[in-house]
Scaffold this motif. Sequence first.
Motif, mmCIF file in Angstrom:
data_model
loop_
_atom_site.group_PDB
_atom_site.id
_atom_site.type_symbol
_atom_site.label_atom_id
_atom_site.label_comp_id
_atom_site.label_asym_id
_atom_site.label_seq_id
_atom_site.Cartn_x
_atom_site.Cartn_y
_atom_site.Cartn_z
ATOM 1 N N SER A 86 0.833 -1.201 0.000
ATOM 2 C CA SER A 86 0.000 0.000 0.000
ATOM 3 C C SER A 86 0.868 1.251 0.000
ATOM 4 O O SER A 86 0.532 2.260 -0.648
ATOM 5 N N TRP A 87 1.975 1.192 0.731
ATOM 6 C CA TRP A 87 2.920 2.316 0.769
ATOM 7 C C TRP A 87 3.500 2.554 -0.618
ATOM 8 O O TRP A 87 3.620 3.706 -1.063
ATOM 9 N N LEU A 88 3.864 1.487 -1.334
ATOM 10 C CA LEU A 88 4.396 1.630 -2.688
ATOM 11 C C LEU A 88 3.382 2.320 -3.602
ATOM 12 O O LEU A 88 3.741 3.184 -4.411
ATOM 13 N N LEU A 89 2.119 1.930 -3.474
ATOM 14 C CA LEU A 89 1.070 2.487 -4.325
ATOM 15 C C LEU A 89 0.788 3.959 -4.019
ATOM 16 O O LEU A 89 0.191 4.653 -4.844
ATOM 17 N N ASN A 90 1.220 4.415 -2.854
ATOM 18 C CA ASN A 90 0.981 5.800 -2.451
ATOM 19 C C ASN A 90 2.077 6.725 -2.994
ATOM 20 O O ASN A 90 2.693 7.502 -2.263
ATOM 21 N N ASN A 91 2.334 6.605 -4.300
ATOM 22 C CA ASN A 91 3.310 7.447 -4.997
ATOM 23 C C ASN A 91 4.719 7.349 -4.424
ATOM 24 O O ASN A 91 5.490 8.309 -4.483
ATOM 25 N N LYS A 92 5.059 6.172 -3.899
ATOM 26 C CA LYS A 92 6.405 5.968 -3.371
ATOM 27 C C LYS A 92 7.286 5.174 -4.330
ATOM 28 O O LYS A 92 8.473 4.987 -4.073
ATOM 29 N N PHE A 93 6.680 4.697 -5.435
ATOM 30 C CA PHE A 93 7.418 3.823 -6.342
ATOM 31 C C PHE A 93 6.905 4.042 -7.758
ATOM 32 O O PHE A 93 5.687 4.091 -7.986
ATOM 33 N N THR A 94 7.826 4.192 -8.698
ATOM 34 C CA THR A 94 7.460 4.288 -10.106
ATOM 35 C C THR A 94 7.556 2.892 -10.714
ATOM 36 O O THR A 94 8.655 2.348 -10.868
ATOM 37 N N PHE A 95 6.412 2.306 -11.022
ATOM 38 C CA PHE A 95 6.383 0.945 -11.567
ATOM 39 C C PHE A 95 6.741 0.987 -13.047
ATOM 40 O O PHE A 95 6.077 1.640 -13.850
ATOM 41 N N LEU A 96 7.804 0.268 -13.413
ATOM 42 C CA LEU A 96 8.256 0.246 -14.800
ATOM 43 C C LEU A 96 8.073 -1.116 -15.463
ATOM 44 O O LEU A 96 7.994 -1.198 -16.690
ATOM 45 N N GLY A 97 8.008 -2.180 -14.661
ATOM 46 C CA GLY A 97 7.816 -3.501 -15.259
ATOM 47 C C GLY A 97 7.559 -4.549 -14.198
ATOM 48 O O GLY A 97 7.928 -4.379 -13.032
ATOM 49 N N MET A 98 6.895 -5.638 -14.589
ATOM 50 C CA MET A 98 6.698 -6.767 -13.683
ATOM 51 C C MET A 98 6.468 -8.036 -14.481
ATOM 52 O O MET A 98 6.067 -7.988 -15.657
ATOM 53 N N CYS A 99 6.741 -9.159 -13.837
ATOM 54 C CA CYS A 99 6.568 -10.452 -14.498
ATOM 55 C C CYS A 99 6.414 -11.529 -13.427
ATOM 56 O O CYS A 99 7.086 -11.496 -12.390
ATOM 57 N N GLN A 100 5.524 -12.482 -13.667
ATOM 58 C CA GLN A 100 5.304 -13.596 -12.757
ATOM 59 C C GLN A 100 6.291 -14.723 -13.075
ATOM 60 O O GLN A 100 6.496 -15.082 -14.236
ATOM 61 N N TYR A 101 6.922 -15.252 -12.030
ATOM 62 C CA TYR A 101 7.798 -16.412 -12.161
ATOM 63 C C TYR A 101 7.173 -17.572 -11.387
ATOM 64 O O TYR A 101 6.613 -17.364 -10.302
ATOM 65 N N ASN A 102 7.277 -18.769 -11.932
ATOM 66 C CA ASN A 102 6.732 -19.959 -11.290
ATOM 67 C C ASN A 102 7.823 -21.001 -11.088
ATOM 68 O O ASN A 102 8.717 -21.139 -11.933
ATOM 69 N N LEU A 103 7.740 -21.693 -9.968
ATOM 70 C CA LEU A 103 8.733 -22.712 -9.642
ATOM 71 C C LEU A 103 8.434 -23.992 -10.413
ATOM 72 O O LEU A 103 7.344 -24.553 -10.313
ATOM 73 N N VAL A 104 9.408 -24.454 -11.199
ATOM 74 C CA VAL A 104 9.262 -25.694 -11.966
ATOM 75 C C VAL A 104 10.505 -26.542 -11.749
ATOM 76 O O VAL A 104 11.550 -26.054 -11.309
ATOM 77 N N LYS A 105 10.374 -27.806 -12.081
ATOM 78 C CA LYS A 105 11.495 -28.720 -11.936
ATOM 79 C C LYS A 105 12.081 -29.007 -13.305
ATOM 80 O O LYS A 105 11.393 -29.487 -14.202
#
Length: 258
Positions: A86-105
């Motif tokens: 919530s703190w990040l969303l309160n203009n404390k962070f400029t979001f430039l990218g994201m990606c989901q990683y999953n654990l595989v064998k």
Amino acid sequence: SLDNSKKQSGNFLRESYLHIHLEALNSEREQTELTGELQDILEEVRAAVVDWQPMLHTIQDRIEKLRTKPSPLPTAIVTETIDFLSWLLNNKFTFLGMCQYNLVKKGGKKQMVADEKSALGILRLQNGQVIQNAAQLDMSHYKSGYAIVVEKSDLVSRVHRPAVMDYVGLYDFDQDGNVIGELRVVGLFASTAYTEAASGIPLLRRRIDAVMALSGFTASGHSGKGLLNILETMSRDDLFQIESEQLAPLAMGMWRLH
């Protein structure tokens, strides 16, 4: 650069103009390289802007799930994770990218593999790459009892400001508390994240409280106030990345020197 603005009035919109002076480009190769780099940068800017709202919604969805779904983690950690997001969303962070990683064998070893379809922002242009050789990270990187990690990425931002991007990892757990995935977020902390009191920032406040408890000092005492001042004036990046167990002897050593 020269920045001229027209004040907003009535139906007129404010417009800003940037006038850039360059050294003369004497060859076609120089012109081609500059044009290509500018096109790449504008593509990254476009990706970050277009995916900005979807990235915010992804974090908001994470907060909602933490609030409503059972978690194998202690309530205090879940609450602190919610507060930090919530703190990040309160203009404390400029979001430039994201990606989901999953654990595989793979090949008898567990690895984090990017779900490229989930990539947003600049990571959509880089196949989800966040940290060099991220898929080969030893699983000890994922510490039991932690829901979030803050580090520096291996990517230098060409959007917003030229700086090494910050990396926030949000872990996914199964019912037994084992890490099964991670949402990797890259961006830049806002200037206010470096100027406001560390003792009021989620994650950091728990770290500071833990160091104070390990020191045996009281916050109202002379020694406690000195130690708190050291913690508040330490590099904010260091505070985010150093765990309490390593931070305590470092801070105490600085306190003794003082």
